[in-house]
Every structure is written in C-alpha cells, then in structure tokens.
Write a protein that holds these residues in place. Structure first.
Motif, PDB file in Angstrom:
ATOM      1  N   ALA A   1      -5.560   5.131  -5.357  1.00 33.73           N
ATOM      2  CA  ALA A   1      -6.858   5.146  -4.672  1.00 33.73           C
ATOM      3  C   ALA A   1      -7.254   3.748  -4.238  1.00 33.73           C
ATOM      4  CB  ALA A   1      -7.928   5.752  -5.585  1.00 33.73           C
ATOM      5  N   LEU A   2      -6.997   2.748  -5.109  1.00 31.24           N
ATOM      6  CA  LEU A   2      -7.305   1.368  -4.749  1.00 31.24           C
ATOM      7  C   LEU A   2      -6.453   0.927  -3.567  1.00 31.24           C
ATOM      8  CD1 LEU A   2      -8.630  -1.429  -5.418  1.00 31.24           C
ATOM      9  CD2 LEU A   2      -6.640  -1.861  -6.858  1.00 31.24           C
TER      10      LEU A   2
ATOM     11  N   ARG B   1       0.813  -1.218   0.000  1.00 28.67           N
ATOM     12  CA  ARG B   1       0.000   0.000   0.000  1.00 28.67           C
ATOM     13  C   ARG B   1       0.851   1.275   0.000  1.00 28.67           C
ATOM     14  NH1 ARG B   1      -5.413  -1.070   1.052  1.00 28.67           N
ATOM     15  NH2 ARG B   1      -5.869  -3.134   1.920  1.00 28.67           N
TER      16      ARG B   1
ATOM     17  N   VAL C   1     -10.352  -2.937   0.767  1.00 26.57           N
ATOM     18  CA  VAL C   1      -9.940  -3.832  -0.306  1.00 26.57           C
ATOM     19  C   VAL C   1      -8.787  -4.713   0.164  1.00 26.57           C
ATOM     20  CG1 VAL C   1      -8.937  -3.961  -2.621  1.00 26.57           C
ATOM     21  CG2 VAL C   1     -10.699  -2.263  -2.110  1.00 26.57           C
TER      22      VAL C   1
ATOM     23  N   ASP D   1      -5.156   2.757  -1.264  1.00 23.25           N
ATOM     24  CA  ASP D   1      -5.504   3.494  -0.045  1.00 23.25           C
ATOM     25  C   ASP D   1      -6.822   3.023   0.562  1.00 23.25           C
ATOM     26  OD1 ASP D   1      -3.232   5.003  -0.229  1.00 23.25           O
ATOM     27  OD2 ASP D   1      -4.201   6.688  -1.265  1.00 23.25           O
ATOM     28  N   ASP D   2      -7.605   2.260  -0.195  1.00 24.49           N
ATOM     29  CA  ASP D   2      -8.905   1.803   0.293  1.00 24.49           C
ATOM     30  C   ASP D   2      -8.696   0.639   1.255  1.00 24.49           C
ATOM     31  OD1 ASP D   2     -11.479   0.945   0.732  1.00 24.49           O
ATOM     32  OD2 ASP D   2     -12.086   1.042  -1.368  1.00 24.49           O
TER      33      ASP D   2
END
Length: 415
Positions: free
Chosen positions: A211-212, A105, A218, A214-215
């Motif tokens: 963005a993915l 991440r 997920v 940081d989610d």
C-alpha cells in the motif's frame, strides 16, 4: 516535616514539540545542576563530605540535562529530514530516478537495465540489485554526516574501487632554505610507506507494505533513505571507534597505544589520569590540560573532545581555580557543548570511565581519521521472503582508519 524551599530538579513535563522550547528546558536543567553542584562543593569545603541528599539531587539533575540534550538532538535531526511527499512542485525526475522508482514500486527492472546499458555500467552485483540514483546516494551520505559523530569530524573520500591506498613519508619530506643563485643540494630520497583503507559492506533491510509503495504521493526514495540512515549511522559509529578492520572499518581505539612520552608513528599516544578508573581527586582537570598540549599547535586549533554522555556528565562537575565551570552548554540548538574552549562531540560508542579504559579522545579528526565511501548505494527488492511485506536489501561499502597518528591523543584512566 521539613519543606525544601531550595530549587529542585525540573518537574516532569510534556515532551516539547519545538527545538526552541526543548533548548529552554535544557538550559533550565543546567542552571539547576550548577546551583546544586555549587552547594555540594560548598558542603565539601565545610564538612569535608557532601550531604547525601544534595549528591543524589545533583545526579538526578545531571541525568535530566543529558536527557534534554538527547531530545534536542532528536528534534534537530527530525527537522532536517525532508518530507516524504513528492509534491506537485518537485523537479522532473532523471531517467535513472524514474526507472528506479518503477523498480522499487512494481519490481519492473527493464528501465534500470536500459540505463545501465547506456552507461556501460555493471551495477548489478553478485547478489543482485541495482544502484540507487545519485540523488538518493547523496541524500543518505548527507544524513549520515549529520548523525554519525566521527564521520562528521573526519575527512571523507569517495572512491570507485574496493580499496583506497594512501602513500606517506614516515620521516617527512626533506626541505631546506637556499639563496637565489646558490646551488640546490640534492635531497635524500624519501622512504615511502602506504596506508590501505579497504571498503567493507554495510547492509540494512527495511520493509514496506505494498500500500505504501502504491501511494504515488509518497517519495519512496526518501522513505528508504530515512529508514536506513539510523541503522547505518549506528553501525558506522561503532566501527569508526572500535571496528576490527576485518569485517568493519578499523576504529581508532583498536590501534596500538603507547604512553605519549614514548610515541612513534603507527601508534596513538595516551595520557594517563594517574588513577585507575577515574580522575585524580586533586586537580582532576590537569589531565585534560595535558591532553590538550600533547597535540601540536596545528592540530590543537582544530581539535575536538570525543566522549559519551556518561563521561561528559562526570566532567560537567569540574571547575577551574577561579570557580568557573570547564564544561559549557551549547550556545543554541544543534550546536555543540564545549570543554575548556574546545567543542565536545558525543559518541555513545566510546567506552565508559573504567580501570584501563580510554574513555576520552582529543584530536584533530579531520587530519587524523579517514572515512572512505565507495560510490553507489545498491538495493535489491525482495517481495517473497516476508510476505505480505516487500523487503529492500540495501548495501553500501564503507572503510575507515587512522591516517595521521600524531593528530589524535587518548586519555587512559589508569595509574
């Protein structure tokens, strides 16, 4: 204008959303195929040549059957994939998994370095990167087994080194019967040889947005596994069939081939159809029977036919002397079709029927082919090469090759 009141191919429908509905449409298409093929064969008996419209209709339905089977396979695979969300009920992550999550991440390598130091591990390769947690490595291996046709049939071994070496006795071991108190004569010293299965590097490079990553909802590891599974399976499938053994695992079709009557260890036996580029017009299924009984009984009971969809669509037309179809559809979603009582594995990397091709393999692949996985899935995070995307250079080492040359037979489409 003449109106055809006979049953036609199923009309174009919306893509089914469930495996059950897709399977129902598959069976409907197969029934239409059988009725049309029966009409074609009846025309041949009466007029010696089938009606052109009937043949065209049969081929159209045959293609529809293949498409429905492909859709079922895709839906079954999609159902087997875990959700990407980590969920509130997920188990507490291990130290390795938590450190790996931070690396993926944010690019934070500190945690992974501490894990490697505690494990006395030199996991970072010459190209950089870190080993993924065992959970991720296992998940990728499980999914590959589900979608890679030869891997699902073969024996799979895990090794920690670069090469697996397997000794064997080409002439077999010496044995004999003796009485309870009789002397045991000394057996001859067996002559041993060695098969070598090197592991070679397979790579993929999925891309993600920041963005993915940081989610927090997920599961990034599941996302990586899902991204690489298809490309790894595609590359593996081609290599296990026709790999050169230098830059990819050695495929069984690249081994030396000889007529089965002249078979010896180190080559795969072939059974010819008697006609270049096709089956014999009279008794086309005789070649399949010859291939079945070319295997020893111990291998035959565990054997599977391997071919691509195009070859399977040709064999789907065959009948026995009593008018029964030799190819039977799967009993349910996610199961295999059968041919003369043996399962059929669809491997799209098998060649099409053509003069001199080996479009059909039949054998006990569990005994005949070995897949070697080196433990460890390595991932290198690259946020620079394709900004604003983050690339994940993912590699694993895989080897493979024939380990028992009498367990697999090939059908050659040659005179």
């Amino acid at each position: 204008m003449t109106i055809d009141t006979q049953k036609t191919a199923p009309e174009t429908k919306a893509v089914p959303e469930t495996v059950a509905s897709a399977f129902d449409e598959f069976m409907e298409a197969f029934e239409a195929f059988r009725e049309t093929n029966d009409r074609r064969l009846a025309d041949m008996e009466r007029k010696l040549s089938p009606d052109a419209l009937t043949v065209e209709k049969m081929e159209r339905i045959n293609r529809a059957v293949d498409e429905q089977k492909r859709l079922i396979d895709q839906l079954v695979l999609k159902k087997a994939r875990p959700a990407l969300g980590s969920g509130a009920g997920a188990a507490e992550p291990s130290e390795h998994k938590a450190a790996f999550d931070l690396y993926v991440r944010r690019g934070d390598e500190g945690g992974l370095r501490d894990v490697e130091a505690k494990a006395f591990s030199g996991a970072t390769g010459a190209d950089g990167g870190y080993l993924a947690p065992p959970e991720t490595d296992t998940e990728v291996g499980r999914r590959l087994a589900a979608i890679s046709p030869i891997r699902s049939l073969a024996t799979v071994r895990q090794v920690s080194g670069a090469v697996l070496k397997k000794p064997f006795a080409p002439a077999g071991l010496t044995a004999g019967w003796v009485g309870e108190t009789a002397p045991r004569p000394q057996t001859n010293t067996p002559q041993l040889a060695e098969l070598s299965f090197p592991t070679l590097e397979l790579y993929a490079m999925p891309a993600a947005t920041q963005a993915l990553l940081d989610d927090a909802a997920v599961d990034v590891e599941s996302w990586i596994a899902g991204e690489v599974e298809a490309v790894f399976a595609e590359q593996e499938g081609a290599a296990f069939v026709s790999g050169d053994g230098v830059t990819a695992p050695r495929g069984f079709l690249t081994e030396t081939k000889v007529d089965d009557a002249d078979w010896s260890w180190g080559a795969l036996g072939t059974i010819s159809t008697g006609q270049a580029g096709g089956f014999r017009p009279s008794g086309p299924s005789d070649t399949l029977i010859d291939a079945i009984y070319a295997l020893k009984a111990g291998h035959r009971q565990n054997a599977t036919f391997v071919m691509n969809r195009k070859t399977q669509s040709e064999i789907r037309k065959f009948k026995d002397a009593d008018g029964n179809y030799l190819w039977m559809p799967p009993a349910g979603p996610g199961q295999q079709a059968s041919l003369m009582g043996f399962p059929v594995a669809e491997a799209e990397d098998m060649p099409d029927i053509a003069p001199g091709s080996h479009a059909i393999a039949f054998g006990d692949f569990r005994a005949g082919y070995l897949v070697v996985d080196r433990v460890g899935l390595r991932i290198l995070r690259d946020p620079y090469s394709a900004k604003p995307y983050v690339l994940f250079y993912t590699t694993r080492r895989v080897g493979g090759g024939v380990q028992n040359f009498e367990a697999i037979k090939l059908i050659a489409f040659a005179a």
